[in-house]
Design an enzyme around this catalytic site. Sequence first.
Site, PDB file in Angstrom:
ATOM      1  N   ARG A 144     -10.120 -45.242   4.448  1.00 51.54           N
ATOM      2  CA  ARG A 144     -10.806 -44.503   5.506  1.00 51.54           C
ATOM      3  C   ARG A 144     -12.218 -44.147   5.060  1.00 51.54           C
ATOM      4  O   ARG A 144     -12.400 -43.305   4.174  1.00 51.54           O
ATOM      5  CB  ARG A 144     -10.040 -43.230   5.874  1.00 51.54           C
ATOM      6  CG  ARG A 144     -10.766 -42.398   6.944  1.00 51.54           C
ATOM      7  CD  ARG A 144      -9.890 -41.352   7.597  1.00 51.54           C
ATOM      8  NE  ARG A 144      -9.548 -40.254   6.712  1.00 51.54           N
ATOM      9  CZ  ARG A 144      -8.942 -39.127   7.125  1.00 51.54           C
ATOM     10  NH1 ARG A 144      -8.610 -38.979   8.411  1.00 51.54           N
ATOM     11  NH2 ARG A 144      -8.648 -38.171   6.270  1.00 51.54           N
ATOM     12  N   ASP A 203      -7.073 -29.895   3.881  1.00 46.04           N
ATOM     13  CA  ASP A 203      -8.237 -30.755   3.742  1.00 46.04           C
ATOM     14  C   ASP A 203      -9.313 -30.238   4.692  1.00 46.04           C
ATOM     15  O   ASP A 203      -9.197 -29.142   5.236  1.00 46.04           O
ATOM     16  CB  ASP A 203      -7.892 -32.224   3.979  1.00 46.04           C
ATOM     17  CG  ASP A 203      -7.462 -32.517   5.420  1.00 46.04           C
ATOM     18  OD1 ASP A 203      -7.543 -31.610   6.280  1.00 46.04           O
ATOM     19  OD2 ASP A 203      -7.054 -33.668   5.678  1.00 46.04           O
TER      20      ASP A 203
END
Length: 568
Positions: free
Chosen positions: A183, A469
Amino acid sequence: MIGVGTNGYATIGARKIGSGYDVPEGVDIRGRYDEEFAKILTKDALQFVVDLQLEFRNHIKYALECRKESKRKYNEGAVPGFDPATRYIREGEWICASVPPAVADRKVEITGPVERKMIINALNSGAKVFMADFEDALSPSWENLMRGQVNLRDAVNGTISFHDKARNRVYKLNDQTAKLFVRPRGWHLPEAHIFIDGEPATGCLVDFGLYFYHNYATFRQTQGAGFGPFFYLPKMEHSREAKIWNNVFEKAEKLAGIEKGSIRATVLIETLPAVFQMDEILYELRDHSVGLNCGRWDYIFSYVKTFQAHPDRLLPDRVLVGMTQHFMRSYSDLLIRTCHGRGVHAMGGMAAQIPIRDDPVANEAAVELVRKDKLREVKAGHDGTWAAHPGLIPACMEIFSNNIGNAPNQMKTVKREDAANLTEEDLIQRPRGVRTMEGLRLNTRVGIQYVAAWLTGSGSVPLYNLMEDAATAEISRVQNWQWLKYGVELDGDGLGVKVTKDLFGRVVEEEMARIESEVGKEKFRKGMYKEACKIFTRQCTAPILDDFLTLDAYNHIVIHYPKISSRL
């Protein structure tokens, strides 16, 4: 202070900065020199990134301007909806390219930053896919980004190993490993360590370009044509952004001399505007798509950001905004129907829990929550799901395997036609629940600790038995901002108390004391908690909501050098 060392390189203290790299014309590298990084930052690899940057930077800038225009409309009272101009795509009889056999089975995927030990453990974890993350789970320091590229090159080549000196243990890859997806960062994030023609490179083009350039040939040798590399694409808001990615893929394939459709990608549907563009996004990427994913934490963040000027759409405590909320369940059902109708995977969301090693009872309770969440996903029709920790993979795999059986996925068996009647209102329905003092405190405590970790190089942080996160930190930030802006009256123990700057100031002070108590005085003193507190508090109390917390925080981890030539 910058000087010139005896070897002729520009230095800060005793460190080289950028000047050892052989770069194309117009490129300045402002990160430190490292021999391993130089094997990634070759002249040809950088030229590949330059070619991508020069061709697509204006398209990216236009897409970001369109985001600003959409935000202006939402702030003036508009709400997202399906685009009448693209109705023909939504109602058309088309399908995406067939999913490659190599990634037909994606029942459980694990995600994590591009750290060396993490990569090895994730690939060995028993998951079907490992998504190596340059985005929400990574603090984008020069060291992390370049070391991550080195690590991924070694992983693709099968040579990656890690010697844990503290445990005197060597980590290596097993014979059977997860499939590797990568990603890159979102369109909005710059790469301030690499300048191209006087402006920072686009972060995602650096991440994608360097990884693709160094690894596509190995994928071709080991997997065959049409079987990778594989990517996850984040933070899109409109199909025009998917079209840019499709064009990037086609250019990369052409420059590399490989077949069109070799690159495959899954798009994270993690913004509220994008849920109304899912068919269009798949259509633009139809030769390169392998599905969509419910990026549910960023999706919650996007709900607040999209409706920041709508006081009638306030979120309850973040722990109450789960997939049972009507707007979240509707989003999941529509994603499944859309993906299966177009012949690609519909991936479920993240299980953020982590094992609680010192409390078996609490651990079993947490795992049971994961099982229930995954059972809901598989019965809804999802083809796979995400886990944040290897310890959750057996439970997730058991649920999906028991309900899907020997089939690799549910694309042919679950069409979710009952989602056909979902309306725009279903997808934006107001979430229900209470807003409490503990919710305000938890947001503050998590947000400050996450930013402190991010500033010191960690983008994936275990806090209170969850893996946090950037997405979950963003929820904490924007929810605090929303409650402050509209003077929310708290429920529960805070009944009758309104959220004001004075109240928030006291909460910040008390939660900082709690953080110091929890982490210990020495760690607190050495950490960047005070700097993080300033950043987080400023973001929560700003009169205008910043689009991303990480854009502000990025300025604190990038060393800004005066512009110097890459060779002196």
